[in-house]
Structures are given as C-alpha cells and as structure tokens.
Design an enzyme around this catalytic site. Structure first.
Site, PDB file in Angstrom:
ATOM      1  N   ASP A 158       0.680  -1.371  -0.102  1.00 36.79           N
ATOM      2  CA  ASP A 158       0.103   0.259  -0.044  1.00 36.79           C
ATOM      3  C   ASP A 158       0.695   1.242   0.131  1.00 36.79           C
ATOM      4  O   ASP A 158       0.315   2.093  -0.900  1.00 36.79           O
ATOM      5  CB  ASP A 158      -0.960   0.151   1.287  1.00 36.79           C
ATOM      6  CG  ASP A 158      -1.760  -1.173   1.059  1.00 36.79           C
ATOM      7  OD1 ASP A 158      -1.697  -2.229   0.220  1.00 36.79           O
ATOM      8  OD2 ASP A 158      -2.784  -1.281   2.225  1.00 36.79           O
ATOM      9  N   GLU A 388       1.707  -9.562  11.328  1.00 37.23           N
ATOM     10  CA  GLU A 388       1.272  -9.076   9.958  1.00 37.23           C
ATOM     11  C   GLU A 388       2.638  -8.962   9.190  1.00 37.23           C
ATOM     12  O   GLU A 388       2.904  -9.497   8.155  1.00 37.23           O
ATOM     13  CB  GLU A 388       0.721  -7.583   9.942  1.00 37.23           C
ATOM     14  CG  GLU A 388       0.125  -7.146   8.843  1.00 37.23           C
ATOM     15  CD  GLU A 388      -0.651  -6.192   8.868  1.00 37.23           C
ATOM     16  OE1 GLU A 388      -0.721  -5.329   9.818  1.00 37.23           O
ATOM     17  OE2 GLU A 388      -1.336  -5.817   7.792  1.00 37.23           O
TER      18      GLU A 388
HETATM   19  C1  GLC Z   1      -3.205  -4.339   3.426  1.00 36.91           C
HETATM   20  C2  GLC Z   1      -1.910  -4.992   2.756  1.00 36.91           C
HETATM   21  C3  GLC Z   1      -2.174  -5.990   1.537  1.00 36.91           C
HETATM   22  C4  GLC Z   1      -3.315  -6.959   2.207  1.00 36.91           C
HETATM   23  C5  GLC Z   1      -4.259  -6.353   3.023  1.00 36.91           C
HETATM   24  C6  GLC Z   1      -4.920  -7.544   4.103  1.00 36.91           C
HETATM   25  O1  GLC Z   1      -3.906  -3.555   2.631  1.00 36.91           O
HETATM   26  O2  GLC Z   1      -0.981  -3.899   2.204  1.00 36.91           O
HETATM   27  O3  GLC Z   1      -1.291  -6.725   0.860  1.00 36.91           O
HETATM   28  O4  GLC Z   1      -3.953  -7.625   1.318  1.00 36.91           O
HETATM   29  O5  GLC Z   1      -3.612  -5.414   4.016  1.00 36.91           O
HETATM   30  O6  GLC Z   1      -4.128  -8.236   4.586  1.00 36.91           O
END
Ligand code: GLC
Length: 416
Positions: A158, A388
């Site tokens: 992101d 995460e």
């Molecule tokens: C965030 C991350 C993405 C992921 C999502 C859910 O947006 O950047 O890669 O898929 O979270 O975990």
C-alpha cells in the site's frame, strides 16, 4: 510435534468466517484477494476441501468483466474503512472496485496437485482464465506485456516508497470524508499516513465516478504504474494457468496463454537495470522508471529463468540489503531516504514476500540464499508469533496479530 504449526492452524480457524478467512480480526474483517490465495496454499497442505472453499468464496466476488476484486464484503462490519458505501460498485455482492496480485491460480495449481479434484478445479480454472484475460485487456490495453496498477492498494504494498513520486501528483482532496478505522486497531506509527489515505480515497472517488468502467478509468487515471512485482506474479500465474490448460486438454486456451506469457517474459527483461541490480516499474504518466529501492525489483526471480549473470547480481544485491539485519528481506533498502523499519511497506519484512522470493531463488538455482531466507522467516515467526510483518532491525512482530497469511506462510515454509 511442532506447536507453532498447531498455533498456525488455530489462527486459520479463528479467522474463519464461513468458508473464507479474514486476514485478521477487526483490522481486516472481510475476504482479501491475495491473502486468500496464500491461505488456500496453507490449507492445501492438510485440508484440500477447505482450500477449495477459500478460492470458491473469493470467486463469488468476480465481476462480469472477469476482475476479481481485492476485497469481497461477504458480511457487514463497522471496523474497516473504506466500506461498500465508499466503493459504490455494482456486483451482486458488495466488493471493492480494484484488484490485487493474481496469486490465485498459483494456489489453484498447488491445490490441484494436492487434491487432484478436476470437478472442483475446473470452474476455478475458468474463473482464473477470465481474470487473466481481464488483466491483459483492462490493464495492458496497448499490449506492452506489462500490466498497470491504477491504485497503490492493487500492488498489495500500500504505502511503498515505490509510489511516492507518482502518488504526490494525486490530489489530497476527496468527495468522501476520510474516517480511518485502522489506526484504532494498530499504532499509527506502523500505518500509512493520513495524507496517503486522502490520496487513496481521491483515487477511489475518481474511479467510482467512472462507474468502474476499465476504459474510462484508464483514460482518467491520475496514477498509472506498469508494475514489476504484479507483472512478475502474473507471469507465474500465466505459467500455472498454461499448465492447467494443457492438463485439461484446453489446447486453444494453452496457446493463447503461452503467447501472453512470452510477451510478458520479454517485457520484464526490458525492465532490467544493471546499474541498480534490480528490475524496475514504469510510471506511465511521466514515462519514467520507478527507481525507488523496494522488494518489487527482485520478484521477477519467481517467474523467469534468468541468465546466471542477472540472477547472481540480484542475489548479491539482496545480500547487501540484508546485511546485519535480524530479519530479512526488507521491503525497502535499509538506510535510504524513505526507509522506515516499522511503517508497513516502507521497510519491514513480510513472510509472504519472503515466500515468493524463496521460490524465486530456488527456481534460479540459489538454494543457499533461499534456505537462509527461509530460516530467517521461520525464526522471526517462532520468536514473535504470527504478526502481520516484522521490523527487520529488531525482529519485533508488528501490525496486526494472529495474521492468516503469516500462518499459511509458516506452514508452507516448514514443508519446503
Ligand atoms: C493491506 C496490505 C495488503 C493486504 C491487506 C490485507 O492492505 O497492504 O497487501 O492484502 O492489508 O491483509
């Protein structure tokens, strides 16, 4: 008996919402596209029925034009922003309007090899083929072989420094009020900044105003990056799709996919920059290379059998970035301007990125480097739990906890 494996399986049970797995409770309370693909590969190791369910539930969100959205909102939740009322999409069930890296068919092939259930694989193969065609028609209308992203969220990375230059051109004004929920669940220091969020939502507003029509979006997009990580994943997906097409006697599909694969293979090679020892993305609005030093430049290892010289240069560069770190592989080169070891995609190590890199290193004959990265990932998880992501300097588990794809990655890496 490995108790971490038991814990990984428990996380997937806890995050189950009825045949699909949320990335983590509250912070990400819906079904995410590439998260589910990684999770399905985890399930494929011990419960193929559940792995099929994961992919089948994701396909419920597939649009008529073939796109599989990045979020499927199967049931309401008020712990996440932006929800369905911001996206304003028209599918039968609420979804977001953008996509994510196509790990789906990579998972499908692994699942088929584990389960061999043609009746269940075939409809998912059809869905994957439709999505594959969507990528090439909607996101590479000029037939360059590289696919473009219209929103940073489509990359799955992101707030990567890779977007800094291009995103700075996107206005911070929004029609939709930005009401962040994420910083209520996780320390704001570990999350994208408010200014990033305003730009993310500006893009959503812009595309919603295009009625989510790919051609109109292509024309109006203030952010358009022919992206190397996504394209490299698409090529691996293309290889696996071609494999399944041949297995199922779909000769015409196989020929069509093979042609796309070859075009993309050549296009990726053109993005090699010897002076940087990396592959680069291209900003389609400025026409310039995206030179920011991020993990994306190494992902082509996953889908190309590279010349020895290129593979060695990539591995040397990866070693230089990893030197002295507690956990590899950093998603941004340590020490450069913009590097923030705790802030999401601006430095931390992510288990799923490592998984892709490990597969790529093995493919290119660098088994030792692959094993080193595997060990680094596994010990980070064993020390800190299924976070995460990890601070590469301190090894601290950061962001959301009890994370599904970290659990899946651990199981996979213990098998590898
Ligand atoms: C965030 C991350 C993405 C992921 C999502 C859910 O947006 O950047 O890669 O898929 O979270 O975990």
């Amino acid at each position: 008996m490995n108790t971490h494996i038991d814990e990984a399986k428990r996380i997937l049970v806890t995050n189950d919402r009825g045949g699909y797995t949320v990335p983590t409770d509250r912070l990400y309370p819906f079904q995410w596209n590439w998260d589910s693909a990684f999770v399905a590969m985890g399930f494929a190791l011990y419960d193929t029925d559940r792995a099929y369910r994961e992919l089948e539930r994701l396909v419920e969100g597939q649009w008529a034009d073939g796109m599989i959205p990045h979020i499927v909102f199967h049931q309401p939740s008020d712990t996440y922003f932006p929800g369905p009322s911001v996206w304003r999409t028209k599918h039968t069930i609420p979804t977001s309007g953008i996509t994510q890296p196509p790990v789906f068919v990579i998972a499908l092939r692994k699942l088929h090899e584990a389960a061999g259930n043609k009746d269940r694989t075939l409809p998912l193969y059809e869905a994957a083929l439709k999505w594959h065609r969507w990528w090439y028609s909607a996101r590479d209308p000029e037939g360059t072989g590289l696919v473009a992203l219209l929103h940073p969220w489509e990359s799955g990375s992101d707030n990567s420094p890779a977007w800094d230059v291009a995103l700075a051109r996107v206005p911070t004004t929004t029609d939709t009020p930005v009401v962040r929920k994420d910083t209520g669940h996780v320390n704001a220091e570990m999350r994208p900044r408010d200014e990033d969020y305003r730009r993310f939502i500006h893009l959503v507003d812009t595309y919603a105003a295009c009625g989510w029509d790919p051609a109109r979006q292509w024309e109006k997009a203030p952010f358009k990056i022919a992206e190397i990580q996504t394209t490299a994943i698409l090529l691996k997906a293309g290889e696996d799709l071609e494999y399944l097409a041949r297995l199922f006697g779909r000769t015409e599909d196989a020929a069509e996919i093979a042609t796309l694969n070859e075009r993309t293979r050549q296009a990726i090679l053109v993005q090699w920059r010897p002076a940087l020892s990396r592959f680069v993305s291209r900003d389609l609005i400025s026409g310039e290379d995206v030179e920011a030093a991020t993990q994306a430049g190494f992902i082509p290892l996953l889908s190309l059998d590279l010349d020895r010289q290129i593979a060695d240069a990539l591995v040397d560069e990866m070693k230089a970035w990893s030197e002295g770190l507690k956990v590899a592989f950093p998603t941004t080169k340590p020490g450069i301007a913009g590097w923030e070891p705790k802030r999401y995609w601006r430095g931390p190590a992510w288990a799923i990125i490592n998984w892709l890199l490990i597969d790529g290193l093995k493919r290119n004959g660098h088994t030792e480097a692959a094993e080193e990265l595997r060990r680094s990932t596994v010990s980070a998880i064993e020390a800190e739990g299924f976070a995460e992501y990890f601070d590469p300097i301190t090894g601290e588990g950061c962001g959301g906890l009890g994370f599904s794809w970290t659990a899946a990655a651990y199981m996979w890496l213990m098998k590898a």
